[in-house]
Design a protein around this motif. Structure first.
Motif, PDB file in Angstrom:
ATOM      1  N   CYS A 248      -1.634  12.877 -30.068  1.00  0.00           N
ATOM      2  CA  CYS A 248      -1.418  12.829 -28.620  1.00  0.00           C
ATOM      3  C   CYS A 248      -0.285  13.757 -28.234  1.00  0.00           C
ATOM      4  N   SER A 249      -0.123  13.937 -26.932  1.00  0.00           N
ATOM      5  CA  SER A 249       1.042  14.673 -26.432  1.00  0.00           C
ATOM      6  C   SER A 249       2.285  13.809 -26.645  1.00  0.00           C
ATOM      7  N   ALA A 250       3.450  14.424 -26.494  1.00  0.00           N
ATOM      8  CA  ALA A 250       4.706  13.740 -26.813  1.00  0.00           C
ATOM      9  C   ALA A 250       5.271  13.030 -25.593  1.00  0.00           C
ATOM     10  N   PRO A 255       2.828   6.875 -27.525  1.00  0.00           N
ATOM     11  CA  PRO A 255       3.500   6.780 -28.822  1.00  0.00           C
ATOM     12  C   PRO A 255       4.159   5.420 -29.052  1.00  0.00           C
ATOM     13  N   LEU A 265       1.091   8.610 -36.393  1.00  0.00           N
ATOM     14  CA  LEU A 265       1.322   9.283 -35.116  1.00  0.00           C
ATOM     15  C   LEU A 265       1.584  10.762 -35.346  1.00  0.00           C
ATOM     16  N   VAL A 267       2.222  14.072 -32.780  1.00  0.00           N
ATOM     17  CA  VAL A 267       2.382  14.473 -31.381  1.00  0.00           C
ATOM     18  C   VAL A 267       2.450  15.984 -31.271  1.00  0.00           C
ATOM     19  N   LYS A 268       1.903  16.490 -30.162  1.00  0.00           N
ATOM     20  CA  LYS A 268       1.989  17.896 -29.818  1.00  0.00           C
ATOM     21  C   LYS A 268       2.670  17.975 -28.448  1.00  0.00           C
ATOM     22  N   GLN A 276       9.212  15.903 -23.189  1.00  0.00           N
ATOM     23  CA  GLN A 276       8.332  15.864 -24.358  1.00  0.00           C
ATOM     24  C   GLN A 276       8.978  16.529 -25.571  1.00  0.00           C
ATOM     25  N   ALA A 280       9.691  14.564 -29.081  1.00  0.00           N
ATOM     26  CA  ALA A 280       9.300  15.070 -30.395  1.00  0.00           C
ATOM     27  C   ALA A 280      10.504  15.084 -31.337  1.00  0.00           C
ATOM     28  N   VAL A 291       5.244  15.961 -35.890  1.00  0.00           N
ATOM     29  CA  VAL A 291       5.164  16.838 -34.722  1.00  0.00           C
ATOM     30  C   VAL A 291       4.454  18.123 -35.114  1.00  0.00           C
TER      31      VAL A 291
END
Length: 345
Positions: A248-250, A255, A265, A267-268, A276, A280, A291
């Motif tokens: 998922c996005s950060a 999260p 997990l 994250v991008k 964000q 991260a 990440v």
């Protein structure tokens, strides 16, 4: 107590968190009126209110291909519309006792103009304190400081970092059972469908449930192990409970739910978005996940081969907050924070 509650409608995290707090405030007998701003479209969750939320244009950001578009964001500002939004609140809930803002600017600035006591509840208010934050990003720091100012900020984070921060607000969940070991949940709303498909298509030993993009479009025919799902909060939570990991996005809310359930997990972060990037950084420092700076099939494959971390059970923070708001002799935020962290498993 008469409460005006403002929710930043960009994405789904603010709405998810606010829904839990609003339900607890209503259960405590408070009279609430809600406004939602910054949401371009889409349905709203049931907030359990007698009257539907008031929608305002508010302020938000433009994104493309996983990056903040600064010029487009600036061009989209409508100061006259913001002024009209502020005036329109005069008849939403006359003479409220308290304004609560989940980083929502219209309600926050209205409270400041009218001299009404204001409370901020949200992850962005954690950045009032020196929590992990990348250097530079002067503009992003000014946004965090001035976007939705309040009298009393209650910041949420995955660790107190030595400050009076609260744990995340997550829905009540029973402990999840054993996950389906080849099932990965994907929520990357800022990335293009084409980029997501190109990243995940080579990884055929896994099944990917992809939310955040319209499902069933002709250009989404492709590998059988990529399933595009229309967004449904109930279906999403059900898939979250049975998956082995989440990409998922950060942001903060999703999260937090992943960490709560003990799922892997990855994250991008949205490039150029300070919150964000800071999230991260915190995820890496606290060992809560991994990440990736760009969509990378090899990094996804390596991440999926690693074991899941133990679950970190957050307490019922929404109930703690509602009771704290209700008590006329409420303690200081630092004591509320200590009480919540004592219950964190």
């Amino acid at each position: 107590m008469r409460i005006l509650y403002g929710i930043q409608g960009t994405g789904n995290g603010h709405l998810s968190r606010s829904r839990e707090i609003i339900r607890e405030l209503v259960a405590c007998g408070h009279d609430l009126a809600v406004i939602v701003s910054g949401r371009a479209g889409g349905s709203l969750p049931d907030l359990g209110l007698r009257s539907p939320p008031r929608m305002c244009r508010g302020l938000t950001f433009s994104t493309k291909a996983g990056r903040i578009r600064l010029l487009a964001s600036a061009a989209g500002l409508r100061p006259l519309q913001l002024a009209r939004d502020l005036r329109s609140l005069d008849d939403v809930l006359p003479q409220p006792d308290l304004v609560i803002s989940d980083f929502e600017p219209v309600s926050a600035w209205w409270a400041r103009r009218r001299g009404v006591r204001s409370l901020g509840i949200g992850h962005q208010y954690a950045f009032v304190h020196p929590v992990p934050l990348p250097p530079g990003h002067w503009g992003g720091r000014q946004v965090l400081r001035h976007f939705a100012p309040v009298d009393v900020p209650l910041g949420l984070h995955w660790d107190p970092f030595g400050h009076p921060l609260l744990p995340p607000v997550v829905p009540e969940m029973a402990p999840a059972g054993a996950p389906e070991p080849d099932l990965i949940l994907v929520y990357l709303p800022f990335e293009s469908r084409q980029a997501i498909a190109a990243c995940l298509a080579p990884l055929r030993e896994w099944r990917f449930l992809i939310y955040g993009h319209p499902a069933g479009l002709p250009d989404q025919s492709g590998p059988d192990h990529l399933a595009w799902r229309p967004f449904s909060r109930e279906d999403f939570l059900a898939d979250l409970r049975r998956c082995a990991g989440v990409i998922c996005s950060a942001g903060f809310e999703l999260p937090s739910e992943v960490i709560h359930l003990g799922r892997r997990l990855l994250v991008k972060p949205l490039a150029g978005q300070l919150e964000q990037l800071a999230n991260a950084m915190a995820i890496e420092q606290l060992g809560l996940g991994e990440v990736m700076r760009s969509l990378d099939s090899r990094q996804v494959d390596e991440w999926m081969a690693r074991p899941a971390p133990p679950a970190r059970r957050w307490p019922h923070v929404a109930r703690h907050i509602a009771r704290w708001v209700t008590e006329s002799d409420r303690c200081q935020p630092a004591e509320l924070a200590r009480e919540c962290w004592r219950e964190t498993g």
